[in-house]
Design a protein around this motif. Structure first.
Motif, PDB file in Angstrom:
ATOM      1  N   SER A 153       9.655  -1.837  -1.395  1.00  0.00           N
ATOM      2  CA  SER A 153       9.116  -0.849  -0.474  1.00  0.00           C
ATOM      3  C   SER A 153       9.152  -1.466   0.913  1.00  0.00           C
ATOM      4  O   SER A 153       8.759  -2.613   1.105  1.00  0.00           O
ATOM      5  CB  SER A 153       7.679  -0.516  -0.876  1.00  0.00           C
ATOM      6  OG  SER A 153       6.992   0.048   0.215  1.00  0.00           O
TER       7      SER A 153
ATOM      8  N   THR B  56       6.144   2.543   4.635  1.00  0.00           N
ATOM      9  CA  THR B  56       6.396   3.645   3.697  1.00  0.00           C
ATOM     10  C   THR B  56       5.073   4.076   3.068  1.00  0.00           C
ATOM     11  O   THR B  56       4.394   3.254   2.452  1.00  0.00           O
ATOM     12  CB  THR B  56       7.363   3.193   2.584  1.00  0.00           C
ATOM     13  OG1 THR B  56       8.538   2.657   3.187  1.00  0.00           O
ATOM     14  CG2 THR B  56       7.713   4.350   1.668  1.00  0.00           C
TER      15      THR B  56
ATOM     16  N   ILE C 297      15.874   0.183  -3.000  1.00  0.00           N
ATOM     17  CA  ILE C 297      14.747   0.453  -2.101  1.00  0.00           C
ATOM     18  C   ILE C 297      13.835   1.478  -2.771  1.00  0.00           C
ATOM     19  O   ILE C 297      14.316   2.498  -3.278  1.00  0.00           O
ATOM     20  CB  ILE C 297      15.241   1.013  -0.749  1.00  0.00           C
ATOM     21  CG1 ILE C 297      16.324   0.110  -0.158  1.00  0.00           C
ATOM     22  CG2 ILE C 297      14.069   1.252   0.201  1.00  0.00           C
ATOM     23  CD1 ILE C 297      15.974  -0.676   1.031  1.00  0.00           C
ATOM     24  N   TRP C 298      12.551   1.216  -2.759  1.00  0.00           N
ATOM     25  CA  TRP C 298      11.572   2.147  -3.344  1.00  0.00           C
ATOM     26  C   TRP C 298      11.417   3.332  -2.409  1.00  0.00           C
ATOM     27  O   TRP C 298      11.110   3.162  -1.221  1.00  0.00           O
ATOM     28  CB  TRP C 298      10.240   1.424  -3.525  1.00  0.00           C
ATOM     29  CG  TRP C 298       9.208   2.232  -4.245  1.00  0.00           C
ATOM     30  CD1 TRP C 298       9.062   2.366  -5.595  1.00  0.00           C
ATOM     31  CD2 TRP C 298       8.146   2.992  -3.654  1.00  0.00           C
ATOM     32  NE1 TRP C 298       7.992   3.149  -5.885  1.00  0.00           N
ATOM     33  CE2 TRP C 298       7.405   3.558  -4.726  1.00  0.00           C
ATOM     34  CE3 TRP C 298       7.753   3.266  -2.349  1.00  0.00           C
ATOM     35  CZ2 TRP C 298       6.294   4.363  -4.496  1.00  0.00           C
ATOM     36  CZ3 TRP C 298       6.652   4.063  -2.135  1.00  0.00           C
ATOM     37  CH2 TRP C 298       5.931   4.612  -3.211  1.00  0.00           C
ATOM     38  N   ALA C 299      11.661   4.515  -2.944  1.00  0.00           N
ATOM     39  CA  ALA C 299      11.675   5.690  -2.071  1.00  0.00           C
ATOM     40  C   ALA C 299      10.446   6.554  -2.253  1.00  0.00           C
ATOM     41  O   ALA C 299      10.385   7.666  -1.752  1.00  0.00           O
ATOM     42  CB  ALA C 299      12.930   6.511  -2.345  1.00  0.00           C
ATOM     43  N   GLY C 300       9.461   6.066  -2.963  1.00  0.00           N
ATOM     44  CA  GLY C 300       8.259   6.872  -3.170  1.00  0.00           C
ATOM     45  C   GLY C 300       8.187   7.333  -4.605  1.00  0.00           C
ATOM     46  O   GLY C 300       9.188   7.369  -5.324  1.00  0.00           O
TER      47      GLY C 300
END
Lengths: 618, 313
Positions: free
Chosen positions: A442, A446, A417-420
């Protein structure tokens, strides 16, 4: 044959109480500590056409039916004799010929069958006056008999008689009846009990001191087991996996699962949406998956046909799922709506145009159905592909006894998962080329993770792009996921070689045929020196070609066994490994293999090349 | 909302992708209106998802900086439904063409009206299938022949407004791609509406439709603008008492009558609006928890299901 292996059949016209009678008795057997397997055969019809349950009990685990019937509870004469034999095709030939010598038939006296006209003199006939028995039970409670209110309890009569035949305590049936009745009808429980007892006595009077050859011994020292059908197990597994959104369009035999889940919505975190068709079902699920929810849909072959474009859409946009449970039934087209088949393997392998990755997994029994449904959500998330769980009518509608579904402790894997982005300099790339082969996704909502993706070929950023180099990059990225799956998914999940490592015969199979195959192997090995094992392949896409080739090359003799015409797994194996399995047992009658049929196939001395087209009285 | 200040139109601008629509296409007007409306609505880009169908209009999500799904021909409403139910916190905008919505997606158009999930649906209505070179779309009227058609149309057009009324849409409006200010206002109203809000947006296709041109809408031939605002004439399509069946029938009849107005005068604005329970309300009535918790927050992977298993013992 173990002494307590009993095969009971309850048959009659649809809507006449075959289902509740069967469900009550199978539950009583399960509660008595017995292993139970039941399957049901029914027409695509609401009221009137022949339906029957086979209820088999044993003192060891069983997952298939046998051809013989020890006790036949018939609600009409068609169940015994079949339909008019003078029709072009006799719809079914009745079950009389399936009753073993020394077996018994229980039937309502008003059907008019006597020992003289039955046509078998080696079978016990219990022709009982159902209405009179109910009437006397009702009157025993000081009530006036009212056919409109009380006739329904006639369904208890054959169960009471059956208990008498099998020396099974009739009071074991009462709690099940009570549990099935709503609160406002609990006052009917004592009357039902009286009906059961009166029926027991009536049967006992007919049997006299002679008794009956078979008994049903409770095993009360056994642990409490579940008695559950595949569609319920799959529904529970979806909840366990955290599936929060299920869509469906009504279709046999798939919608039972969705209706089961619908009833749980009040207390469990899932929304079940009945869509306008399977196109909508599929694309709603794809939308929900993209929006960050574990989503699923369930259907049968005709519905999956409509889901085709959604499969390609989910795959090219790298949606995390959805999970599609495909309950196969007899095709093509409307085909045999309520009958079993394994005809949709090749369709599931290539459900839409173009080349794209997805997963096809075929569980073999009720526990595997639950566990692989759970794992399917992990795979959908981890590899960002739609996953097809290939079940069938046999799995959906058969009941099995199990200790549990084996879900507890199964891992939950949401994949990357893309967390930023810490510095926020690089724009997020939804289809980024990565060393792992999968782009961190993402979840919409988000900040900074905004992306667009498209059913067109696209760049890492999800922009429409027809450039050649980009096309190669994205195709390679997507298709490469198939190799990653094969590497990462544990081999014991991909397939199982069940039984002796060194065997005279290796049966190659997929899906629910595992059930009669395992029962038949146990039977044959008990009765003879033949050593048999079963290569059950679960992961059908991507296909574990190297491992399967190795097993096949080492086998002494190979036999392909499938519920279809073409031997679709055989074709897949030939394509993937170059190995042609010559010996085949194929059945496309719409009815599942019985233990006996598989045992017969195993015992054959000459290789079988022709299809099995066993005639069933159904 | 994560941003401290209200977003501006610039926040929705995309710099790495440029529209490949033809010069003079109404899609530009709709794109601009969408960006302005989103800014006015005050939602941050990451709280918005634009879902589109296939065709020229389907490319719109590529040109607006939000989350975007460019889906399949005719399936935009299905996907938008799944997105919105999965995450109720998202502002969901569905975008598609007239062929997409009223032709290949007609079944979903009808059923989405019945379902009344809370999202906005913009239909780019230009009378032709542009991307496949100008075949008649479902809104092309019988007897019409644009320059890309070898023969005049021999079947009737669908009446999108009438179809929407009978399908149960709770917000039905018509806009015009070239009337920016009005269109922005309509889109904002549609987003504010609870339930599925349809805006049928008339737009020129300068390449293939030589009948519904900008000049046609301007009324060069008749000396006055054909489009007019319903509100200017005192038309009120809003049902003020949703429990009053007489008012509902009267408002639906008025909207239907207006939907047939074509020729020298083409009505614009909100034709019909009613506050009715959404699909989400229905789900909430089954499970109150849904009111507060989006599906994505409510799911509990790996949760204990042994109590369900025990029901089978």
């Amino acid at each position: 044959m173990p002494p307590s292996d009993l095969s009971l059949m309850i048959g009659g016209p649809a809507g006449s109480g075959v289902n509740p009678s069967s469900e009550i008795f199978m539950k009583a057997c399960s509660r008595a500590g017995l292993f139970v397997f039941t399957n049901v055969e029914y027409h695509s019809n609401i009221h009137g056409r022949h339906i029957f349950f086979r209820i088999r009990t044993a003192d060891e685990p069983i997952t298939s039916h046998v051809e013989r019937v020890d006790v036949l509870l018939a609600l009409d004469s068609e169940t015994i004799y079949g339909t008019d034999p003078h029709q072009d095709y006799q719809s079914h030939k009745g079950h009389l010929h399936e009753v073993v010598p020394g077996g018994a038939i229980v039937v309502d006296a008003k059907v008019g069958i006597t020992a003289e006209n039955l046509g078998r003199d080696d079978v016990r006939l219990l022709s009982l006056p159902y209405d009179d028995i109910v009437r006397s039970a009702v009157e025993e409670h000081g009530l006036e008999y009212n056919a409109r209110r009380h006739a329904v309890m006639a369904n208890m009569v054959p169960l009471g008689a059956c208990c008498a035949l099998l020396d099974f305590d009739v009071d074991r049936v009462i709690p099940i009846v009570a549990e099935r009745l709503p609160e406002r009808h609990q006052n009917l429980v004592p009357i039902n009990r009286s009906v059961l007892h009166h029926a027991w006595q009536a049967a006992h009077d007919v049997l006299g001191d002679e008794g009956f050859s078979q008994t049903l011994h409770p095993c009360d020292d056994q642990p409490s087991r579940m008695l559950i059908a595949g569609h319920e197990a799959i529904g529970i597994a979806k909840l366990h996996a955290g599936c929060a959104f299920q869509t469906y369009y009504p279709i046999a035999p798939a919608s039972d699962e969705s209706v089961y889940l619908e009833a749980l919505q009040a207390d469990w975190p899932i929304v079940v949406l009945q869509a306008e068709d399977e196109v909508a079902s599929m694309n709603m699920a794809v939308g929900a998956a993209h929006a960050g929810v574990r989503a699923a849909t369930s259907t049968a072959g005709p519905g999956f046909t409509l889901m085709a474009e959604g499969m390609g859409f989910a795959s090219i946009t790298e949606a995390p799922g959805p999970v599609v449970v495909l309950y196969q039934r007899g095709g093509p087209s409307t085909g045999l709506p309520t009958r079993n088949s394994q005809q949709d393997l090749r369709f599931a392998l290539q459900p839409a145009h173009g080349e794209f990755p997805h997963i096809v997994v075929a569980p073999g029994d009720v526990e595997e159905s639950a566990q692989f449904t759970h794992l399917a959500f992990n795979w959908g998330d981890r590899y960002q592909v739609p996953v097809v769980v290939l079940a069938d009518k046999f799995i959906a509608n058969s009941h099995f006894t199990v200790d549990s579904l084996g879900l507890k402790g199964l891992p939950v894997d949401h994949g990357a998962i893309w967390a930023g982005d810490a510095n926020g300099a690089e724009p997020y790339r939804r289809h980024q080329l990565t060393s792992s082969g999968v782009s961190p996704r993402s979840v919409p909502g988000t900040p900074g993770g905004e992306f667009v993706t498209t059913s067109d070929e696209h760049t890492e950023r999800g922009r429409i792009e027809e450039d050649i180099d980009n096309r190669i990059d994205q195709m390679d990225k997507r298709m490469g996921k198939l190799d990653i799956m094969l590497r990462e998914i544990p081999e014991e999940e991909q397939f199982t070689l069940h039984g002796a490592e060194e065997a005279d015969l290796t049966i190659v199979s997929w899906g629910s045929t595992r059930c009669p195959i395992r029962d038949a192997i146990r039977q044959v090995e008990r009765e003879s020196d033949i050593r048999v094992n079963n290569l059950q392949i679960r992961l059908l896409r991507p296909f574990p070609a190297d491992a399967v080739r190795e097993i096949l090359e080492q086998a002494n003799r190979l036999l392909l066994l499938e519920d279809n015409y073409a031997g679709q797994l055989g074709l897949l194996i030939a394509e993937q490994t170059g190995i042609q399995i010559e010996e085949k047992a194929l059945k496309y009658t719409g009815r599942p293999f019985s233990q006996d049929e598989v045992a017969e196939v195993i015992r054959r001395q000459v290789p079988a090349t022709a299809a099995v087209a066993a005639a069933h009285g159904s | 909302m994560a941003v401290a200040t209200l977003p501006t139109v610039k926040d929705f601008a995309v710099t790495d992708s440029h529209p490949d629509w033809c010069g003079g296409c109404g899609d530009f007007g709709i794109l601009n209106a969408v960006k302005q409306a989103l800014a006015q609505r005050g939602r941050a880009p990451h709280d918005v998802m634009v879902v589109s169908g296939i065709g020229c209009s389907g490319k719109l999500p590529h040109y607006v900086r939000t989350y975007g799904l460019h889906t399949l021909h005719g399936r935009v409403l299905n996907v938008a439904t799944g997105v919105k139910l999965a995450n109720r916190d998202l502002e969901v905008l569905a975008v598609g063409g007239d062929g997409d919505g009223y032709g290949i997606g007609a079944g979903y158009f009808v059923n989405s009206g019945r379902r009344n999930v809370d999202f906005t649906y913009l239909v780019h209505n230009n009378g032709v299938y542009g991307l496949t070179k100008g075949q008649a779309s479902p809104t092309m009227q019988r007897g019409m022949q644009v320059k890309s058609m070898p023969e005049p149309a021999i079947i009737d057009a669908v009446n999108p407004i009438g179809l929407a009324i009978s399908s149960g849409y709770t917000f039905i409006a018509r806009g015009y791609a070239m009337a920016q200010r009005e269109l922005v206002g309509l889109i904002v109203q549609a987003m504010e509406h609870r339930g599925t809000a349809l805006i049928d947006i008339l737009q020129p296709c300068p390449v293939y439709n030589d009948l519904l041109t900008i000049d046609f809408f301007r009324g060069r031939d008749i000396g006055h603008q054909r489009t007019y605002a319903l509100a200017d004439e005192g038309y009120d399509g809003k049902v003020h008492d949703p429990s009053n069946i007489d008012e509902i029938v009267a408002k639906q009849q008025a909207a239907l009558a207006k939907s047939y107005e074509w020729g020298d005068r083409i009505p614009m604005g909100v034709l019909y609006q009613i506050d009715l329970p959404t699909f989400e309300d229905g789900v909430t009535s089954r499970r109150p928890e849904f009111e507060k918790t989006s599906l994505m927050d409510g799911a509990r992977p790996g949760m204990d299901v042994s109590s369900l298993e025990d029901r089978f013992r």
